[in-house]
Design an enzyme around this catalytic site. Sequence first.
Site, short mmCIF file in Angstrom:
data_model
loop_
_atom_site.label_atom_id
_atom_site.label_comp_id
_atom_site.label_asym_id
_atom_site.label_seq_id
_atom_site.Cartn_x
_atom_site.Cartn_y
_atom_site.Cartn_z
N SER A 142 0.85 -1.18 0.00
CA SER A 142 0.00 0.00 0.00
C SER A 142 0.89 1.23 0.00
O SER A 142 2.08 1.16 0.37
CB SER A 142 -0.88 0.00 1.26
N TYR A 158 -2.69 -0.94 10.37
CA TYR A 158 -2.61 -1.17 8.93
C TYR A 158 -1.29 -0.65 8.38
O TYR A 158 -0.62 -1.33 7.59
CB TYR A 158 -3.79 -0.48 8.24
#
Length: 208
Positions: A142, A158
């Site tokens: 990401s 995350y």
Amino acid sequence: MSSTGIGQYTAYAFAKYGVRQLALCDIKPEALEQTSNELKKNFPDVEILSIQMDTSKEDEVNSAVDQTVKKFSRLDIAVNNAGISGGGPTDQLEFEDWRRVLSINLDGVWLCQRAQIRQMLKQEPLDPLPRGNRGVIVNVSSMLGLVASAPATPAPAYTASKHGVMGLTKTDATMYASRGIRINACCPGYVATPLLKDATVCVPAERR
């Protein structure tokens, strides 16, 4: 490879550009069925193996790789895409929620990559080394594997998990390149997937 969101459309792209054997793995059987049916409809010559799998479970990951090799004889390309969100600032985050995100997003990638590497090391290169390779692994990280999450949308678990994916990818890419295994990561930004829609967290202005 997941059967929703980015993983789903990765499978569609593989089929579109010539991959004729696909193993789809997802924890949700209904998502597997939907993607499999769509692939069969649009690419009837593609062989599909659907495997229900929890990436955080070692035995299920190992079994998925074994099933894939039994069906298709080898594993040439693997995309590790499964993941969950984990919003909320650190002072409001419970340890069990932190561990759940890390177990899927980081432990799960490591378990999958380990099983894939072990299989690829057994395979003969498709072409003679050094230019040939035993397999290719792509980890979907990401942009939050490279930068911090914004204060307005805090995601420490995350973000930490995706930074971990980047460290794992870099280390194993260096470790196994000379043995014919190529490992890379991609770092997408915001994509309108079910994960993103479920992950939006806003912090009140007074807390920013």
